[in-house]
Write a protein that holds these residues in place. Structure first.
Motif, short mmCIF file in Angstrom:
data_model
loop_
_atom_site.label_atom_id
_atom_site.label_comp_id
_atom_site.label_asym_id
_atom_site.label_seq_id
_atom_site.Cartn_x
_atom_site.Cartn_y
_atom_site.Cartn_z
N ALA A 1 -4.84 1.37 -2.52
CA ALA A 1 -5.66 0.39 -1.81
C ALA A 1 -6.21 -0.67 -2.75
O ALA A 1 -6.13 -1.87 -2.48
CB ALA A 1 -6.80 1.09 -1.07
N THR B 1 -8.05 -8.16 6.54
CA THR B 1 -7.41 -7.35 5.51
C THR B 1 -8.34 -6.25 5.02
O THR B 1 -7.94 -5.09 4.86
CB THR B 1 -6.98 -8.23 4.32
N GLN B 2 -9.60 -6.60 4.77
CA GLN B 2 -10.58 -5.62 4.31
C GLN B 2 -10.77 -4.52 5.35
O GLN B 2 -10.83 -3.32 5.02
CB GLN B 2 -11.91 -6.31 4.04
N ALA C 1 -7.82 -2.11 5.42
CA ALA C 1 -7.85 -1.20 4.27
C ALA C 1 -8.86 -0.07 4.50
O ALA C 1 -8.58 1.10 4.21
CB ALA C 1 -8.18 -1.97 3.00
N VAL D 1 -12.00 0.39 -2.52
CA VAL D 1 -11.70 -0.57 -1.46
C VAL D 1 -12.75 -1.67 -1.38
O VAL D 1 -12.43 -2.83 -1.11
CB VAL D 1 -11.57 0.17 -0.10
N PHE E 1 0.84 -1.21 0.00
CA PHE E 1 0.00 0.00 0.00
C PHE E 1 0.87 1.25 0.00
O PHE E 1 0.65 2.19 -0.77
CB PHE E 1 -0.89 -0.03 1.25
N LEU F 1 -4.93 -4.45 -2.50
CA LEU F 1 -5.93 -5.24 -1.78
C LEU F 1 -6.37 -6.46 -2.58
O LEU F 1 -6.54 -7.55 -2.02
CB LEU F 1 -7.13 -4.35 -1.44
N TYR G 1 -7.38 2.37 7.06
CA TYR G 1 -6.30 3.19 6.49
C TYR G 1 -6.87 4.34 5.67
O TYR G 1 -6.50 5.50 5.85
CB TYR G 1 -5.41 2.35 5.56
#
Length: 520
Positions: free
Chosen positions: A281, A304-305, A308, A367, A5, A285, A311
């Motif tokens: 992202a 992980t989702q 993201a 995202v 990222f 991702l 962030y």
């Protein structure tokens, strides 16, 4: 994922900064008038393909297939698949390009209906569009090579090559203009030349990575059919933001001359945080989610989702607040030079505020969409895309007359917010998105810290009157003070509200720097 990222975000940030320099030159040489409008419309069509393919549908469909082939079938089979796709893609793009060159006058009547009322502006737009249109062949081919590099987790090489677009563009405006009919012609040729440079750099990077991507003769294989089925609906699903912006451009050509230019420069500044965070992202991702889902590790995919989302919201909320407050001084400082006046910059700032309202939503689409794509579902985003496109068009028609150059950007922002609401609700319903209990609380505290920052900057601005002389110098000093101050106030707000532990974050950064120094 964070490393990828930051890598993609860093290169994208550098590219966006160079893009601002390029746009400053375009504003200074052409201002906000008929020539600028014609160039921006000529650039819109190939640029839309760049964003749809480079950051959207093709990447979303190709990277999971390539990553899966690399994992299950081995490097040689994955390479063969990529070369077969390359051959089919190039054949289709060349045919599309030839048709576009032939029928460009008709295409311009569709994407710029307002230009037909002014024959000079229309004729110039047709000429410039024919110059820039081959860029779509080159940049879509570059997107495939970039997708291979991303699938190999070589994010740095894939992101760095796109710097050449702005470098070549800047050089074309500065050095080719004396040899062209106008600066618009020089800028248009710079677009196409940059496509050759980008594709060449990416092909060289792939070769150095041990992946020869010489295209094979076009042949429709089962994998290519699968790629097509996943990609075509994704052109709307993942690229709805760009299509909404294209609708904005179509509507803008029906508004007074200069409206296209005012909206373009506003969008370019809005694209700085959007491009950095959204592209970074989305690019990093998708392969990570695909890998977790292929391993049937649902918990890791959800974590992980959520990371993201955290962030991008932590960064886009203050960016939105900052743009709302500082839009006018930023636009005037960056673009009010040469032929672009202070008044035109202030008008463009109004469009920027409308775009900024939807900034978090624009990024969240990048995202949330990979959560569908990683599971092989491209039909759902396309259905949502069609609906929000309709809403955007209706809002454009309602707002274009009363709000003029502010109406289309506001329509896009409202449509993006609706898109995010539908995407997130469907993902939660399918158990493809599991926001943690603290997520909504953190979101509220981030928003509160952003509001505190915005109010403080508004208060400061009220005590600092605009001088009548040396305005650009004053604006530079003002922004040099207010931008870092706003960032500091936001970080302090996160600390006070318990969202971020600054001491721990600084300690973590020092540890990473120390590890890098030891490796070096």
């Amino acid at each position: 994922m964070l490393k990828g990222f930051l890598t993609v975000g860093g290169w994208t940030m550098l590219s966006r900064i160079l893009g601002l320099v390029r746009d400053q030159l375009l504003a200074a040489f052409m201002g906000a008038g008929a020539m600028q409008d014609a160039y921006q419309v000529a650039f819109r069509l190939p640029n839309m393909f760049r964003r749809l393919f480079g950051e959207g549908a093709f990447n979303a469909a190709f990277v999971p297939l390539f990553s899966s082939a690399l994992t299950t079938d081995g490097e040689e089979r994955a390479r063969t698949m990529a070369r077969q796709v390359f051959g089919v893609l190039l054949s289709w793009l060349v045919i599309l390009c030839v048709l576009g060159e032939i029928f460009m006058p008709g295409i311009l009547r569709v994407i710029a209906p307002g230009f037909s009322e002014n024959s000079d502006r229309y004729d110039l737009a047709v000429t410039l569009s024919r110059i820039t249109f081959p860029y779509l062949v080159l940049i879509c081919a570059a997107a495939l090579v970039s997708g291979v590099l991303n699938g190999l987790h070589r994010f740095s090489m894939a992101a760095a090559a796109y710097l050449s677009f702005n470098i070549v563009g800047i050089a074309a405006v500065l050095f080719a203009t004396p040899f062209m009919p106008s600066v618009a012609h020089a800028a248009a040729w710079g677009v196409t030349l940059s496509g050759f440079v980008q594709l060449g750099l990416l092909m060289l990077a792939a070769r150095r990575a041990g992946f020869d991507l010489t295209p094979l003769p076009p042949r429709i294989t089962p994998q290519i059919r699968l790629l097509g089925r996943r990609m075509l609906p994704g052109l709307i699903g993942s690229g709805v933001t760009q299509i909404n912006l294209t609708i904005d451009t179509i509507i803008a050509t029906l508004l007074p001359a200069g409206s296209v230019s005012l909206m373009y420069f506003a969008d370019r500044l809005n694209q700085l945080p959007l491009g950095v965070l959204g592209a970074a992202a989305g690019t990093t991702l998708l392969p990570v989610l695909t890998r977790h889902l292929a391993a049937d590790d649902q918990e890791a995919a959800h974590a992980t989702q959520n990371k993201a989302l955290d962030y991008v919201l932590m960064l886009t909320l203050p960016a939105m607040a900052g743009l709302l407050v500082l839009a006018t001084p930023i636009m005037q400082f960056l673009f009010a030079h040469g032929s672009f006046t202070l008044h035109e910059a202030a008008l463009s700032a109004q469009s920027l505020r409308a775009y900024a309202l939807g900034l978090p939503a624009f990024v969240l689409i990048k995202v949330l969409s990979p959560a569908f794509f990683a599971r092989g579902d491209t039909s759902t985003p396309v259905k949502i895309g069609f609906f929000t496109l309709t809403v955007n068009l209706i809002l454009n028609l309602l707002l274009m007359k009363p709000l003029v150059h502010v109406g289309p950007p506001l329509a896009s922002s409202l449509a993006a917010i609706l898109n995010v609401c539908i995407l997130s609700s469907l993902l939660i319903r399918r158990d493809a998105l599991r926001p943690e209990a603290s997520t909504f609380g953190r979101l509220g505290l981030m928003a509160a810290a952003s509001v505190v920052m915005a109010l403080a900057l508004c208060g400061l601005n009220s005590f600092l009157p605009m001088p009548t002389q040396h305005v650009t110098l004053w604006l530079g000093v003002l922004l040099t003070i207010e931008v870092p101050l706003g960032g500091l106030l936001y970080l302090l707000g996160l600390q006070v509200f318990g969202v971020l532990d600054l001491a721990s974050a600084l300690a973590s950064m020092r540890q990473r720097l120390n590890r890098r120094r030891k490796k070096a």
